[in-house]
Design a protein around this motif. Structure first.
Motif, mmCIF file in Angstrom:
data_model
loop_
_atom_site.group_PDB
_atom_site.id
_atom_site.type_symbol
_atom_site.label_atom_id
_atom_site.label_comp_id
_atom_site.label_asym_id
_atom_site.label_seq_id
_atom_site.Cartn_x
_atom_site.Cartn_y
_atom_site.Cartn_z
ATOM 1 N N SER A 158 -1.287 33.484 42.655
ATOM 2 C CA SER A 158 -2.753 33.608 42.716
ATOM 3 C C SER A 158 -3.319 34.125 41.394
ATOM 4 C CB SER A 158 -3.173 34.576 43.820
ATOM 5 O OG SER A 158 -2.628 34.178 45.036
ATOM 6 N N ILE A 159 -2.610 35.038 40.786
ATOM 7 C CA ILE A 159 -3.154 35.599 39.540
ATOM 8 C C ILE A 159 -3.061 34.561 38.410
ATOM 9 C CG2 ILE A 159 -1.222 36.775 38.363
ATOM 10 C CD1 ILE A 159 -3.094 39.295 38.454
ATOM 11 N N LEU A 160 -2.029 33.723 38.470
ATOM 12 C CA LEU A 160 -1.955 32.622 37.493
ATOM 13 C C LEU A 160 -3.126 31.679 37.704
ATOM 14 C CD1 LEU A 160 1.788 31.406 37.427
ATOM 15 C CD2 LEU A 160 0.592 32.735 35.684
ATOM 16 N N ASP A 161 -3.362 31.360 38.961
ATOM 17 C CA ASP A 161 -4.445 30.444 39.320
ATOM 18 C C ASP A 161 -5.789 30.980 38.810
ATOM 19 O OD1 ASP A 161 -5.181 28.053 40.767
ATOM 20 O OD2 ASP A 161 -6.236 29.414 42.114
ATOM 21 N N ASN A 210 15.291 34.540 36.652
ATOM 22 C CA ASN A 210 15.380 33.662 37.824
ATOM 23 C C ASN A 210 16.846 33.365 38.144
ATOM 24 O OD1 ASN A 210 12.658 33.619 37.956
ATOM 25 N ND2 ASN A 210 12.400 31.416 37.731
ATOM 26 N N GLN A 211 17.660 33.292 37.105
ATOM 27 C CA GLN A 211 19.095 33.057 37.319
ATOM 28 C C GLN A 211 19.686 34.180 38.164
ATOM 29 O OE1 GLN A 211 23.104 33.005 34.617
ATOM 30 N NE2 GLN A 211 21.394 31.870 33.780
ATOM 31 N N MET A 212 19.335 35.417 37.845
ATOM 32 C CA MET A 212 19.913 36.551 38.575
ATOM 33 C C MET A 212 19.384 36.646 40.004
ATOM 34 S SD MET A 212 21.975 37.235 36.499
ATOM 35 C CE MET A 212 22.095 36.433 34.891
ATOM 36 N N LEU A 213 18.216 36.030 40.240
ATOM 37 C CA LEU A 213 17.668 36.021 41.600
ATOM 38 C C LEU A 213 18.028 34.732 42.338
ATOM 39 C CD1 LEU A 213 14.160 37.626 40.923
ATOM 40 C CD2 LEU A 213 16.107 38.670 42.096
ATOM 41 N N ASN A 214 18.909 33.954 41.726
ATOM 42 C CA ASN A 214 19.348 32.684 42.339
ATOM 43 C C ASN A 214 18.199 31.733 42.632
ATOM 44 O OD1 ASN A 214 22.157 33.040 42.396
ATOM 45 N ND2 ASN A 214 21.939 34.464 44.101
ATOM 46 N N LEU A 215 17.167 31.766 41.798
ATOM 47 C CA LEU A 215 16.037 30.837 41.957
ATOM 48 C C LEU A 215 16.337 29.601 41.098
ATOM 49 C CD1 LEU A 215 13.187 33.511 41.745
ATOM 50 C CD2 LEU A 215 14.024 32.351 43.806
ATOM 51 N N LEU A 226 13.429 17.730 34.047
ATOM 52 C CA LEU A 226 13.150 19.142 33.735
ATOM 53 C C LEU A 226 11.724 19.310 33.213
ATOM 54 C CD1 LEU A 226 16.488 20.249 32.060
ATOM 55 C CD2 LEU A 226 15.515 21.138 34.179
ATOM 56 N N ALA A 227 11.290 18.368 32.408
ATOM 57 C CA ALA A 227 9.936 18.453 31.831
ATOM 58 C C ALA A 227 8.864 18.337 32.910
ATOM 59 C CB ALA A 227 9.757 17.361 30.780
ATOM 60 N N GLU A 228 9.213 17.692 34.010
ATOM 61 C CA GLU A 228 8.220 17.473 35.072
ATOM 62 C C GLU A 228 8.199 18.599 36.116
ATOM 63 O OE1 GLU A 228 9.568 13.711 36.476
ATOM 64 O OE2 GLU A 228 8.653 12.605 34.810
ATOM 65 N N ARG A 229 9.085 19.559 35.977
ATOM 66 C CA ARG A 229 9.220 20.561 37.043
ATOM 67 C C ARG A 229 8.094 21.589 36.998
ATOM 68 N NH1 ARG A 229 11.880 23.049 32.802
ATOM 69 N NH2 ARG A 229 12.045 25.323 32.891
ATOM 70 N N GLU A 230 8.001 22.327 38.105
ATOM 71 C CA GLU A 230 7.116 23.493 38.126
ATOM 72 C C GLU A 230 8.016 24.724 38.056
ATOM 73 O OE1 GLU A 230 3.603 25.454 40.890
ATOM 74 O OE2 GLU A 230 4.277 23.421 41.317
ATOM 75 N N ILE A 231 7.662 25.669 37.224
ATOM 76 C CA ILE A 231 8.493 26.869 37.069
ATOM 77 C C ILE A 231 8.369 27.747 38.318
ATOM 78 C CG2 ILE A 231 8.713 29.007 35.719
ATOM 79 C CD1 ILE A 231 7.789 27.203 33.284
ATOM 80 N N ILE A 232 9.523 28.250 38.770
ATOM 81 C CA ILE A 232 9.531 29.083 39.985
ATOM 82 C C ILE A 232 9.160 30.516 39.594
ATOM 83 C CG2 ILE A 232 10.936 29.900 41.929
ATOM 84 C CD1 ILE A 232 12.858 27.523 41.270
ATOM 85 N N THR A 233 8.201 31.081 40.301
ATOM 86 C CA THR A 233 7.774 32.447 39.968
ATOM 87 C C THR A 233 7.838 33.360 41.191
ATOM 88 O OG1 THR A 233 5.476 31.859 40.417
ATOM 89 C CG2 THR A 233 6.205 31.682 38.123
ATOM 90 N N GLY A 234 7.654 34.628 40.955
ATOM 91 C CA GLY A 234 7.668 35.623 42.031
ATOM 92 C C GLY A 234 7.136 36.929 41.474
#
Ligand code: SF4
Ligand code: SF4
Length: 358
Positions: free
Chosen positions: A43-46, A306-311, A331-339
């Motif tokens: 939401s804050i990114l948005d 993200n690697q350490m959180l297994n995302l 990879l270029a088309e992906r959305e980055i996983i956030t938290g």
């Protein structure tokens, strides 16, 4: 009072925090309702004009060689240590090199654990240097004192590898508090070895970078230039040591730093600090946008955290993308996983493996 330095990994102690899912749920359970966007990163990114966090061109190819380390630092986001034995094998390293050849990445950032303890470390470095890449060795310094490493500083220097070393503080007490008794003295010894072969004296081919991170639940210093000057003076006057650059990073609220935050009663306040210090100017420069991160077992991630959180990056649910199937277009088309952990990267001046962002 800070808690003592952990002596084993979370996994070895069978701590609930060794589960990445548990860590994510713990972060999500913190009440941040009164803060901007209720502490929701998407939401804050948005609100900041980023409906999706998307990658830019891959510039940095980061390879995490494994979780084996000679140390067990309190703030470790990898949960690395001598009791961890995950290590990248030669086949996976060759797959990384093949993938690297499909990118225009200018830098290969080698990390761990202590990456030097991987038996294929020197092979990987050689192969990256042959390809004309700028190579970074993320070194904990103390590993250089092991009997098998005596020639390593000179070996790295001959290949123009940048050595990026973690040293939380230029004063003994602050470093030992975070990394264990005796670490500071050993680090000084290792820095002397690096200086002796020409590192840290202004030669661009023998770059010695130090990384500092706060010993407590505060943000890294926003005045990097001032801090660098203090460190240069402190290390030079007291230990006759020189280095080229200091970068200051935030501690991420994951793994053993998360454990420390929880045990010391600082978790709520630290998350509030991260969220309330959100800086929209950091978004475009987040390292997940120009980096790809590979784990010891060949899975692909947006970043080391993200690697350490297994995302994992996946091309469909429960189907992680592996280095053997490296596909730059997908990879270029992906959305980055956030938290919520991502607030560690956007707080204040921002934080990345290269230091401040904004
Ligand atoms: S912070 Fe670095 S040196 Fe310390 S345990 Fe983790 S990987 Fe090893
Ligand atoms: S932790 Fe930081 S680098 Fe990783 S995805 Fe989140 S914002 Fe990006």
């Amino acid at each position: 009072m800070p808690s003592p330095v952990a002596t084993t990994s979370l996994l070895h102690r069978r701590s609930a925090l060794s589960s990445s899912q548990f860590q994510i749920e713990l972060l999500e359970s913190i009440d941040l309702d009164q803060l901007p966007a209720g502490g929701d990163f998407v939401s804050i990114l948005d609100r900041s004009g980023w409906q999706k966090l998307t990658p830019s061109k891959i510039e940095i190819f980061q390879i995490n060689l494994g979780k084996l380390c000679n140390m067990t630092c309190r703030h470790c986001h990898v949960d690395a240590g001598p009791d961890r034995h995950e290590n990248m094998d030669r086949q996976t390293i060759d797959a990384c090199l093949k993938a690297l050849d499909q990118t225009e990445a200018h830098t290969v950032d080698i990390t761990g654990g202590a990456p030097e303890l991987n038996p294929h470390f020197r092979y990987l470095v050689e192969q990256c240097v042959v390809r004309g890449k700028h190579v970074i060795d993320r070194c904990n310094l103390t590993v250089l004192l092991l009997p098998t490493m005596t020639d390593l500083p000179a070996w790295l220097g001959e290949r123009g590898v940048e050595v990026v070393c973690s040293l939380p503080h230029f004063r003994q007490v602050n470093t030992d508090k975070q990394r264990g008794d005796g670490t500071f003295e050993q680090s000084i010894q290792a820095l002397r070895q690096l200086n002796a072969v020409g590192y840290g004296k202004g030669n661009p081919n023998l770059k010695l970078t130090l990384v500092s991170n706060p010993p407590d639940a505060t943000l890294s210093c926003n005045q990097a230039a001032v801090l660098e000057q203090m460190w240069k003076q402190g290390l030079s006057e007291n230990h006759d040591i020189t280095f080229d650059r200091l970068i200051a990073i935030n501690n991420m609220p994951i793994a053993r730093h998360l454990e420390w935050l929880e045990q010391s009663g600082n978790l709520q306040a630290y998350m509030e600090l991260l969220v309330s210090s959100f800086n929209p100017d950091t978004i475009s420069g987040l390292m997940c946008r120009n980096t790809i991160s590979v784990s010891w077992d060949g899975k692909l991630y947006d970043c080391d955290f993200n690697q350490m959180l297994n995302l994992e990056i996946g091309d469909r649910p429960n189907h992680p993308m592996r280095i053997q199937d490296f596909n730059p277009k997908l990879l270029a088309e992906r959305e980055i996983i956030t938290g919520r952990h991502c607030f560690g990267c956007t707080a204040g001046k921002g934080s990345s493996c290269s230091g401040a962002i904004a």
